[in-house]
Design a protein around this motif. Structure first.
Motif, PDB file in Angstrom:
ATOM      1  N   LEU A 153      -7.418  -7.408  10.284  1.00  0.00           N
ATOM      2  CA  LEU A 153      -7.959  -7.481   8.926  1.00  0.00           C
ATOM      3  C   LEU A 153      -7.114  -6.650   7.965  1.00  0.00           C
ATOM      4  O   LEU A 153      -6.811  -7.089   6.851  1.00  0.00           O
ATOM      5  CB  LEU A 153      -9.414  -7.016   8.901  1.00  0.00           C
ATOM      6  N   ALA A 154      -6.723  -5.449   8.380  1.00  0.00           N
ATOM      7  CA  ALA A 154      -5.887  -4.594   7.527  1.00  0.00           C
ATOM      8  C   ALA A 154      -4.564  -5.282   7.221  1.00  0.00           C
ATOM      9  O   ALA A 154      -4.104  -5.272   6.069  1.00  0.00           O
ATOM     10  CB  ALA A 154      -5.649  -3.241   8.199  1.00  0.00           C
ATOM     11  N   PHE A 155      -3.939  -5.897   8.240  1.00  0.00           N
ATOM     12  CA  PHE A 155      -2.702  -6.644   8.006  1.00  0.00           C
ATOM     13  C   PHE A 155      -2.941  -7.814   7.055  1.00  0.00           C
ATOM     14  O   PHE A 155      -2.126  -8.084   6.171  1.00  0.00           O
ATOM     15  CB  PHE A 155      -2.136  -7.185   9.327  1.00  0.00           C
ATOM     16  N   ALA A 156      -4.037  -8.528   7.250  1.00  0.00           N
ATOM     17  CA  ALA A 156      -4.336  -9.696   6.406  1.00  0.00           C
ATOM     18  C   ALA A 156      -4.504  -9.295   4.943  1.00  0.00           C
ATOM     19  O   ALA A 156      -3.979  -9.971   4.041  1.00  0.00           O
ATOM     20  CB  ALA A 156      -5.589 -10.408   6.912  1.00  0.00           C
ATOM     21  N   LEU A 157      -5.199  -8.212   4.702  1.00  0.00           N
ATOM     22  CA  LEU A 157      -5.385  -7.748   3.321  1.00  0.00           C
ATOM     23  C   LEU A 157      -4.056  -7.298   2.713  1.00  0.00           C
ATOM     24  O   LEU A 157      -3.787  -7.569   1.544  1.00  0.00           O
ATOM     25  CB  LEU A 157      -6.410  -6.618   3.275  1.00  0.00           C
ATOM     26  N   GLY A 158      -3.224  -6.630   3.506  1.00  0.00           N
ATOM     27  CA  GLY A 158      -1.903  -6.207   3.026  1.00  0.00           C
ATOM     28  C   GLY A 158      -0.984  -7.379   2.764  1.00  0.00           C
ATOM     29  O   GLY A 158      -0.201  -7.366   1.819  1.00  0.00           O
ATOM     30  N   ALA A 159      -1.082  -8.412   3.591  1.00  0.00           N
ATOM     31  CA  ALA A 159      -0.242  -9.601   3.400  1.00  0.00           C
ATOM     32  C   ALA A 159      -0.706 -10.412   2.196  1.00  0.00           C
ATOM     33  O   ALA A 159       0.110 -10.942   1.438  1.00  0.00           O
ATOM     34  CB  ALA A 159      -0.263 -10.472   4.653  1.00  0.00           C
ATOM     35  N   ALA A 160      -2.006 -10.498   2.008  1.00  0.00           N
ATOM     36  CA  ALA A 160      -2.545 -11.306   0.909  1.00  0.00           C
ATOM     37  C   ALA A 160      -2.391 -10.623  -0.449  1.00  0.00           C
ATOM     38  O   ALA A 160      -2.040 -11.276  -1.437  1.00  0.00           O
ATOM     39  CB  ALA A 160      -4.016 -11.610   1.165  1.00  0.00           C
ATOM     40  N   GLY A 161      -2.649  -9.329  -0.500  1.00  0.00           N
ATOM     41  CA  GLY A 161      -2.665  -8.649  -1.788  1.00  0.00           C
ATOM     42  C   GLY A 161      -1.605  -7.592  -1.981  1.00  0.00           C
ATOM     43  O   GLY A 161      -1.569  -6.932  -3.006  1.00  0.00           O
ATOM     44  N   GLY A 162      -0.749  -7.399  -0.980  1.00  0.00           N
ATOM     45  CA  GLY A 162       0.243  -6.331  -1.053  1.00  0.00           C
ATOM     46  C   GLY A 162      -0.284  -5.088  -0.359  1.00  0.00           C
ATOM     47  O   GLY A 162      -1.493  -4.944  -0.156  1.00  0.00           O
ATOM     48  N   VAL A 163       0.627  -4.203   0.002  1.00  0.00           N
ATOM     49  CA  VAL A 163       0.232  -3.027   0.787  1.00  0.00           C
ATOM     50  C   VAL A 163      -0.776  -2.139   0.064  1.00  0.00           C
ATOM     51  O   VAL A 163      -1.569  -1.454   0.705  1.00  0.00           O
ATOM     52  CB  VAL A 163       1.457  -2.202   1.235  1.00  0.00           C
ATOM     53  N   GLY A 164      -0.779  -2.160  -1.239  1.00  0.00           N
ATOM     54  CA  GLY A 164      -1.746  -1.365  -1.990  1.00  0.00           C
ATOM     55  C   GLY A 164      -3.171  -1.860  -1.847  1.00  0.00           C
ATOM     56  O   GLY A 164      -4.126  -1.128  -2.084  1.00  0.00           O
ATOM     57  N   ARG A 165      -3.334  -3.110  -1.428  1.00  0.00           N
ATOM     58  CA  ARG A 165      -4.671  -3.688  -1.256  1.00  0.00           C
ATOM     59  C   ARG A 165      -5.199  -3.546   0.171  1.00  0.00           C
ATOM     60  O   ARG A 165      -6.320  -3.910   0.450  1.00  0.00           O
ATOM     61  CB  ARG A 165      -4.650  -5.169  -1.612  1.00  0.00           C
ATOM     62  N   SER A 166      -4.371  -3.030   1.058  1.00  0.00           N
ATOM     63  CA  SER A 166      -4.829  -2.822   2.432  1.00  0.00           C
ATOM     64  C   SER A 166      -5.710  -1.570   2.465  1.00  0.00           C
ATOM     65  O   SER A 166      -5.631  -0.721   1.572  1.00  0.00           O
ATOM     66  CB  SER A 166      -3.638  -2.652   3.377  1.00  0.00           C
ATOM     67  N   PRO A 167      -6.538  -1.432   3.492  1.00  0.00           N
ATOM     68  CA  PRO A 167      -7.371  -0.225   3.575  1.00  0.00           C
ATOM     69  C   PRO A 167      -6.548   1.055   3.623  1.00  0.00           C
ATOM     70  O   PRO A 167      -6.924   2.066   3.026  1.00  0.00           O
ATOM     71  CB  PRO A 167      -8.152  -0.409   4.884  1.00  0.00           C
ATOM     72  N   TYR A 168      -5.401   1.002   4.297  1.00  0.00           N
ATOM     73  CA  TYR A 168      -4.561   2.193   4.397  1.00  0.00           C
ATOM     74  C   TYR A 168      -3.886   2.491   3.066  1.00  0.00           C
ATOM     75  O   TYR A 168      -3.670   3.651   2.725  1.00  0.00           O
ATOM     76  CB  TYR A 168      -3.531   2.046   5.508  1.00  0.00           C
ATOM     77  N   GLY A 169      -3.565   1.458   2.303  1.00  0.00           N
ATOM     78  CA  GLY A 169      -3.025   1.654   0.964  1.00  0.00           C
ATOM     79  C   GLY A 169      -4.051   2.304   0.048  1.00  0.00           C
ATOM     80  O   GLY A 169      -3.716   3.160  -0.783  1.00  0.00           O
ATOM     81  N   TRP A 170      -5.297   1.906   0.201  1.00  0.00           N
ATOM     82  CA  TRP A 170      -6.376   2.498  -0.585  1.00  0.00           C
ATOM     83  C   TRP A 170      -6.523   3.981  -0.259  1.00  0.00           C
ATOM     84  O   TRP A 170      -6.640   4.816  -1.157  1.00  0.00           O
ATOM     85  CB  TRP A 170      -7.678   1.744  -0.314  1.00  0.00           C
ATOM     86  N   VAL A 171      -6.518   4.307   1.043  1.00  0.00           N
ATOM     87  CA  VAL A 171      -6.631   5.717   1.459  1.00  0.00           C
ATOM     88  C   VAL A 171      -5.442   6.513   0.917  1.00  0.00           C
ATOM     89  O   VAL A 171      -5.613   7.637   0.422  1.00  0.00           O
ATOM     90  CB  VAL A 171      -6.725   5.839   2.994  1.00  0.00           C
ATOM     91  N   PHE A 172      -4.245   5.927   0.993  1.00  0.00           N
ATOM     92  CA  PHE A 172      -3.067   6.620   0.473  1.00  0.00           C
ATOM     93  C   PHE A 172      -3.232   6.909  -1.015  1.00  0.00           C
ATOM     94  O   PHE A 172      -3.003   8.031  -1.468  1.00  0.00           O
ATOM     95  CB  PHE A 172      -1.802   5.797   0.715  1.00  0.00           C
ATOM     96  N   ARG A 173      -3.638   5.894  -1.786  1.00  0.00           N
ATOM     97  CA  ARG A 173      -3.799   6.063  -3.233  1.00  0.00           C
ATOM     98  C   ARG A 173      -4.853   7.089  -3.585  1.00  0.00           C
ATOM     99  O   ARG A 173      -4.688   7.894  -4.498  1.00  0.00           O
ATOM    100  CB  ARG A 173      -4.173   4.723  -3.873  1.00  0.00           C
ATOM    101  N   ARG A 174      -5.980   7.054  -2.872  1.00  0.00           N
ATOM    102  CA  ARG A 174      -7.121   7.906  -3.219  1.00  0.00           C
ATOM    103  C   ARG A 174      -7.037   9.319  -2.645  1.00  0.00           C
ATOM    104  O   ARG A 174      -7.434  10.275  -3.313  1.00  0.00           O
ATOM    105  CB  ARG A 174      -8.426   7.267  -2.730  1.00  0.00           C
ATOM    106  N   ALA A 175      -6.564   9.457  -1.417  1.00  0.00           N
ATOM    107  CA  ALA A 175      -6.663  10.753  -0.735  1.00  0.00           C
ATOM    108  C   ALA A 175      -5.328  11.442  -0.498  1.00  0.00           C
ATOM    109  O   ALA A 175      -5.267  12.666  -0.489  1.00  0.00           O
ATOM    110  CB  ALA A 175      -7.381  10.571   0.610  1.00  0.00           C
ATOM    111  N   VAL A 176      -4.261  10.673  -0.310  1.00  0.00           N
ATOM    112  CA  VAL A 176      -2.987  11.285   0.065  1.00  0.00           C
ATOM    113  C   VAL A 176      -2.078  11.490  -1.142  1.00  0.00           C
ATOM    114  O   VAL A 176      -1.597  12.607  -1.378  1.00  0.00           O
ATOM    115  CB  VAL A 176      -2.267  10.431   1.144  1.00  0.00           C
ATOM    116  N   ARG A 177      -1.836  10.449  -1.904  1.00  0.00           N
ATOM    117  CA  ARG A 177      -0.888  10.546  -3.024  1.00  0.00           C
ATOM    118  C   ARG A 177      -1.239  11.639  -4.028  1.00  0.00           C
ATOM    119  O   ARG A 177      -0.337  12.342  -4.513  1.00  0.00           O
ATOM    120  CB  ARG A 177      -0.751   9.193  -3.720  1.00  0.00           C
TER     121      ARG A 177
END
Length: 138
Positions: free
Chosen positions: A36-60
């Motif tokens: 599912l995480a790969f599918a969301l990243g492929a469909a919407g770009g890496v920023g739309r994947s769950p890990y992209g969300w965590v990176f944007r909100r908590a890490v960056r």
């Protein structure tokens, strides 16, 4: 618009851990999550994947401003390649043979590890190769 290159690498690190746990436990459910995480990243770009969300909100926000940027298309393509391997792995774990699930998951793990540890994105390199070949063919 280019993306912060640290985001896909963070996602690759999380993916590495998830896929390693899948290999150790044989958990089809965890591999389904990664699919599912790969599918969301492929469909919407890496920023739309769950890990992209965590990176944007908590890490960056805890890091300094980005200094290296990259085009979003190669990492997005890499997510699609990861999705293909995860789907094959899921089929292997759910329907059999189990070795297929292990092999496909292991291949995806190797690619994620290369990106996380060394910043070398196999899917991105494949994207660039496909682009070169298709541009020459036109």
């Amino acid at each position: 618009m280019d993306i912060d290159a640290r985001g896909p690498r963070f996602g690759a690190a999380v993916t590495t851990v998830v896929l390693a746990v899948v290999l150790v436990t044989g958990s089809a459910w965890l591999l389904a999550w990664q699919t599912l995480a790969f599918a969301l990243g492929a469909a919407g770009g890496v920023g739309r994947s769950p890990y992209g969300w965590v990176f944007r909100r908590a890490v960056r926000p805890r890091l300094g401003p980005p200094t290296v940027f990259e085009a979003p298309e190669p990492p997005r393509f890499a997510q699609a390649v990861g999705l293909a391997f995860a789907v094959v792995g899921l089929v292997g774990f759910v329907l059999g043979p189990e070795w297929l699930g292990l092999a496909a998951t292991g291949a995806a793990l190797a690619a994620a590890f290369l990106n996380a540890a060394f910043g070398y994105c196999l899917g991105c390199e494949l994207y660039l190769l496909v682009r070169r070949v298709t541009v020459r063919a036109e």
